[in-house]
Design an enzyme around this catalytic site. Structure first.
Site, PDB file in Angstrom:
ATOM      1  N   ASP A   1      -8.219 -12.526 -17.085  1.00  0.00           N
ATOM      2  CA  ASP A   1      -8.023 -13.793 -17.783  1.00  0.00           C
ATOM      3  C   ASP A   1      -6.570 -13.906 -18.245  1.00  0.00           C
ATOM      4  OD1 ASP A   1      -8.000 -15.990 -19.464  1.00  0.00           O
ATOM      5  OD2 ASP A   1      -9.719 -15.369 -20.655  1.00  0.00           O
TER       6      ASP A   1
ATOM      7  N   HIS B   1       0.828  -1.213   0.000  1.00  0.00           N
ATOM      8  CA  HIS B   1       0.000   0.000   0.000  1.00  0.00           C
ATOM      9  C   HIS B   1       0.864   1.265   0.000  1.00  0.00           C
ATOM     10  CE1 HIS B   1      -4.069  -1.235  -0.138  1.00  0.00           C
ATOM     11  NE2 HIS B   1      -4.023  -1.970   0.951  1.00  0.00           N
TER      12      HIS B   1
END
Length: 455
Positions: free
Chosen positions: A386, A164
């Site tokens: 994908d 982060h």
């Protein structure tokens, strides 16, 4: 492939064996003029933890696991050339040394089929499928670790931990889509190149050891915090939106309606357990990407997040669902109209942001408020990720074991929301039995019953 340390992680009957650990470096060296990457003010104020996600894929008979592994490693190397800071090393709270040290890539074997995990998903099982804990010592220097885990049925998961200090949830999603595009199509043209421009709008603060940045680090409480998953399907959310609508907020969004109900139920549980009625605060993460002027590009990478806060006092009128939706909407509008204009092009922006952050930290530390932190990764398109062997059957979120944290994600089915809720044990026992909540939410149902035969 180099085989380093071999170790075992267990969760009930599910056993995960890490069988190799490689370092994946960028396919092209980072140019000298990009070697030092300065953190922006927002990154400096970000917590020193990893943002984790796990993507699950059903078995694909047309490609072998060894081929999947090679595709993942090769495409990760090419992706790191575009996301070059992720292959570097964090230098304190100031900069990233973009030295192409590389990202850790783990390969693991799971001794059970994917269907057994999907029948009853848990945060504990997800933790086994990410390469390190979200608050591990590696957060001090590492920026990216990845793990490919292969189930005995041929299905697989890809778990990532991204710091982060560089990336919010939008950035993590963009990285995963880019990696998948390079793996499946050999190019990120359809996604677009990442843009590292946050420091131009939010220059770094002048912090030091004696005057550090007011970072609010999460208080990890593994033993006392329970993390549970609740599903709101599309029809339930539509009914909830209708119930939550009012003259003030005629059409609550999905996230507003679900957030208000979870906040209401959690507040009720907290007040019952504590026997007190402290003011309750919902701090909601909000992306700054489209809200600042001029806006960041959709491919901007950074911890481009701030928070808006809604407050509920004690009293029955304060805890009506419609009232709580209205409080969330008004807090969002104040954030957009009053807070954000102060941040851009203002020479005092650093002081404003730091005082805002310090105030939040002080409120949490005081114990005078019941404080809940909500974040949403809805509408991120995570189910489009994908790698060349199909779209994910599920995207899981191994949540940080910090109490009073709520994370919302889309379900695979359109219009639904998956909520991961963290509360202490006593409060969770009441929360998960809340009648109003259970009118609209299901507690941890099987992920995708119709497809279990192929997993």
């Amino acid at each position: 492939m180099t085989l380093s340390r071999f170790f075992v992680r267990r969760f009930h009957q599910m056993r995960v064996d890490v069988v190799s650990r490689d370092i994946i470096k960028p396919s092209s060296p980072t140019p000298n003029h990009l070697k030092k990457f300065k953190l922006s003010l927002l990154e400096q104020l970000g917590p020193t933890i990893f943002g984790p996600m796990v993507f699950f894929y059903s078995a694909n008979n047309s490609i072998k696991p060894t081929e999947q592994l090679q595709m993942l490693k090769k495409s990760l190397s090419e992706t790191l050339t575009h996301f070059y800071p992720l292959a570097g090393r964090l230098k304190g709270n100031i900069s990233i040394d973009c030295n192409d040290s590389g990202a850790d890539f783990l390969e693991a074997r799971v001794n059970s089929p994917l269907s057994s995990l999907l029948l009853e998903p848990s945060s504990d099982s997800l933790q086994q499928l990410i390469p390190t804990s979200v608050d591990s010592i590696e957060t001090r220097t590492r920026l990216l670790l990845a793990q490919a885990s292969f189930f005995e049925c041929g299905s697989m998961s890809i778990g990532v931990c991204i710091s982060h200090k560089l990336a919010d949830a939008t950035s993590i999603g963009l990285f995963m889509k880019s990696w998948a595009a390079i793996s499946s199509r050999g190019s990120i043209k359809t996604i677009g190149a990442p843009v590292f421009d946050t420091v131009k709008i939010f220059p770094p603060g002048n912090f030091s050891e004696t005057s550090p940045a007011p970072v609010v680090e999460p208080e990890i409480m593994m033993n006392q915090t329970l993390s549970k998953r609740f599903i709101f399907d599309s029809s339930s959310i539509q009914a909830l939106q209708a119930k939550a609508s009012s003259f003030e907020v005629n059409q609550p969004t999905r996230v507003e309606a679900v957030s208000a109900l979870i906040w209401k139920s959690a507040m009720k549980a907290t007040r019952t357990v504590s026997g007190t009625s402290k003011p309750s605060i919902l701090a909601n993460s909000a992306s700054l990407r489209s809200r600042v002027s001029p806006p960041f590009t959709k491919n901007s990478i950074g911890n481009l997040v701030s928070y808006f806060a809604a407050k509920a006092e004690e009293g029955i009128n304060q805890t009506k669902l419609q009232t709580m939706v209205s409080k969330i909407r008004k807090a969002k509008q104040r954030f957009r109209d009053i807070h954000i204009p102060k941040l851009v092009g203002n020479p005092n922006a650093t002081e404003i942001i730091c005082s805002y952050q310090k105030e939040a930290g002080d409120m949490i530390a005081s114990g005078d408020f019941d404080f809940y932190i909500f974040s949403s990764a809805c509408r991120f398109g995570l189910y489009e990720t994908d790698f060349g062997w199909g779209k994910p059957v599920w995207v899981g979120f191994p949540s940080v074991r910090q109490k009073n944290i709520v994370t919302l994600l889309d379900t695979k089915e359109a219009g639904g929301i998956e909520a991961w809720v963290n509360l202490n044990e006593q409060e969770m026992n009441l929360f998960e039995q809340d009648r109003e909540l259970l009118q609209f939410a299901s507690l941890n149902p099987s992920v995708i019953q119709p497809f279990l035969h192929v997993l």
